[in-house]
Motif scaffolding. Structure first.
Motif, short mmCIF file in Angstrom:
data_model
loop_
_atom_site.label_atom_id
_atom_site.label_comp_id
_atom_site.label_asym_id
_atom_site.label_seq_id
_atom_site.Cartn_x
_atom_site.Cartn_y
_atom_site.Cartn_z
N GLN A 52 0.88 -1.15 0.00
CA GLN A 52 0.21 0.19 0.11
C GLN A 52 0.82 1.13 0.16
O GLN A 52 1.75 1.34 0.86
CB GLN A 52 -0.87 0.00 1.00
N SER A 53 0.75 2.03 -0.72
CA SER A 53 1.70 3.23 -0.96
C SER A 53 0.98 4.44 -0.37
O SER A 53 1.83 5.15 0.53
CB SER A 53 1.65 3.73 -2.53
N LYS A 60 -2.03 6.83 1.74
CA LYS A 60 -3.12 6.49 2.63
C LYS A 60 -4.48 7.18 1.96
O LYS A 60 -4.26 7.88 0.95
CB LYS A 60 -2.90 7.51 4.00
N ILE A 61 -5.38 6.99 2.65
CA ILE A 61 -6.69 7.81 2.11
C ILE A 61 -6.75 9.26 2.08
O ILE A 61 -7.31 9.92 1.30
CB ILE A 61 -7.78 7.10 2.82
N SER A 62 -6.10 9.68 3.11
CA SER A 62 -6.08 11.28 3.28
C SER A 62 -4.99 11.91 2.58
O SER A 62 -3.69 11.68 2.74
CB SER A 62 -6.05 11.31 4.76
N ALA A 63 -5.28 12.75 1.74
CA ALA A 63 -4.38 13.50 0.69
C ALA A 63 -3.50 14.45 1.88
O ALA A 63 -2.34 14.69 1.71
CB ALA A 63 -5.02 14.17 -0.38
N VAL A 64 -4.33 14.97 2.80
CA VAL A 64 -3.76 16.15 3.71
C VAL A 64 -2.63 15.29 4.51
O VAL A 64 -1.47 15.88 4.64
CB VAL A 64 -4.71 16.44 4.52
N ASP A 65 -2.84 13.88 4.97
CA ASP A 65 -1.71 13.25 5.70
C ASP A 65 -0.37 13.27 4.55
O ASP A 65 0.86 13.27 5.04
CB ASP A 65 -2.05 11.88 6.32
N VAL A 112 7.48 1.26 7.47
CA VAL A 112 6.31 1.87 6.82
C VAL A 112 5.19 1.39 7.56
O VAL A 112 5.12 0.65 8.59
CB VAL A 112 6.16 1.14 5.53
N ASN A 113 3.96 2.17 7.48
CA ASN A 113 2.87 1.82 8.21
C ASN A 113 2.04 0.62 7.59
O ASN A 113 0.98 0.54 7.13
CB ASN A 113 1.84 2.81 7.96
N ASN A 114 2.55 -0.50 7.85
CA ASN A 114 2.09 -1.86 7.25
C ASN A 114 2.80 -2.87 8.45
O ASN A 114 3.88 -3.69 7.91
CB ASN A 114 2.69 -2.04 5.87
N PHE A 122 -3.54 -8.78 0.90
CA PHE A 122 -3.97 -7.34 0.38
C PHE A 122 -4.20 -6.35 1.26
O PHE A 122 -4.87 -6.67 2.10
CB PHE A 122 -4.53 -7.30 -0.98
N LEU A 123 -3.65 -5.03 1.23
CA LEU A 123 -4.28 -4.08 2.08
C LEU A 123 -5.50 -3.22 1.79
O LEU A 123 -5.53 -3.16 0.49
CB LEU A 123 -2.95 -3.18 2.70
N SER A 124 -6.26 -2.63 2.87
CA SER A 124 -7.31 -1.65 2.35
C SER A 124 -6.64 -0.51 2.22
O SER A 124 -5.52 -0.04 2.30
CB SER A 124 -8.23 -1.82 3.58
N ARG A 125 -7.58 0.42 1.88
CA ARG A 125 -6.98 1.96 1.59
C ARG A 125 -6.44 2.43 3.06
O ARG A 125 -5.71 3.55 2.81
CB ARG A 125 -8.17 2.73 1.00
N GLU A 126 -6.98 1.98 3.92
CA GLU A 126 -6.47 2.55 5.20
C GLU A 126 -5.43 1.84 5.65
O GLU A 126 -5.27 2.02 7.03
CB GLU A 126 -7.80 2.35 6.44
N ASN A 127 -4.75 0.85 4.82
CA ASN A 127 -3.54 0.42 5.40
C ASN A 127 -3.75 -0.98 6.45
O ASN A 127 -3.04 -1.52 7.20
CB ASN A 127 -2.45 1.15 6.15
#
Length: 264
Positions: free
Chosen positions: A32-33, A35-40, A131-133, A181-186
């Motif tokens: 997963q590259s 996160k769902i939040s573009a701000v983050d 990484v956040n995984n 596989f990961l979700s969009r929220e990692n």
């Protein structure tokens, strides 16, 4: 109009930081590259973007005859009414060349950093480099290296036992991990297992019953072999997960001991 122009220009300046972050996080290592939040993503890209831009300014002003118009950059960002658009127009090609050069350098550096971090397992020594995984470290076995460096290199097979609630009651699905596989929220989205067997949760072994071992589950009447090459389990159906890291020599030894107990 200047407000929009200034915001777009500021985002363009951050792009090298985004490129560095993406190239570092992207790949099998992470699954997963972004996160769902573009701000983050923009927030975490600001620091590397600032470093790249400062390095670019130093290189241009010391190694080339060109000069960076910091005053013009300030005017664009702050939406000043005195912006010299003629100067912007005459410098556009040079700026685009500079921007794409910076993006290319950021991508190369991100890939290089990731390569050396993984090669020397620096992410296991220094948590900020991870990484956040968390699932990567669990499903690769590298979580074992936190206590015993190099332990994961001995792993030959990863067994995953998944507890699921079904219409028949709690069932345990046991198989060999093939992929995930990961979700969009990692978070974990789904896992792929092969050589899957299932049994009812209540059919646990008693203390006097021998365990036939992982490779010979077909000899255990409690297990039912699931047909198919891959068995896909979605995370929302999972109650619990048990992970076992196997080494072939230990598996074979366990099988021999189990067979001896079974024949006694």
């Amino acid at each position: 109009m200047n407000l929009i122009f200034g915001s777009i220009f500021l985002f363009i300046l951050i792009i090298p930081g985004l490129a560095f972050r993406y190239s570092y996080l992207h790949g099998t290592y992470t699954k997963q590259s972004f996160k769902i939040s573009a701000v983050d993503e923009i927030f975490w890209a600001i620091l590397p973007a600032l470093i790249f831009q400062l390095a670019g300014i130093l290189v241009i002003e010391h190694l080339t005859p060109y000069e960076i118009k910091l005053q013009l950059i300030y005017q664009i960002i702050t939406e000043s009414d005195t912006i010299n658009f003629e100067l912007i127009h005459s410098s556009l090609l040079y700026f685009l060349f500079y921007l794409f050069t910076m993006i290319g350098a950021a991508v190369v550096l991100g890939l290089s950093v990731r390569y050396y971090v993984r090669k020397f397992r620096l992410d296991l020594k220094y948590s900020p480099l991870r990484v956040n995984n968390e699932w990567y470290y669990l499903f690769s076995g590298e979580i074992l290296d936190l206590e015993k460096p190099g332990e994961s290199k001995n792993i030959d097979l990863i067994q995953v036992d998944v507890l699921m609630q079904t219409g028949e009651g709690p069932l345990v699905y046991s198989g060999t991990l093939k992929d995930y596989f990961l979700s969009r929220e990692n978070g974990l989205d789904r896992i792929y297992l092969s050589q899957v067997y299932r049994r009812k949760m209540q059919d646990d072994l008693t203390p006097n019953q021998p365990n036939v071992g992982y490779l010979e589950r077909y000899l255990d009447a409690r297990y039912y072999s699931m047909p198919g090459d891959l068995f896909v389990i979605t995370y929302d159906k999972i109650l619990n997960i048990n992970i076992t890291y196997h080494v072939w020599s230990n598996i074979l030894e366990d099988e021999v001991n189990a067979n001896e107990q079974h024949t006694e």
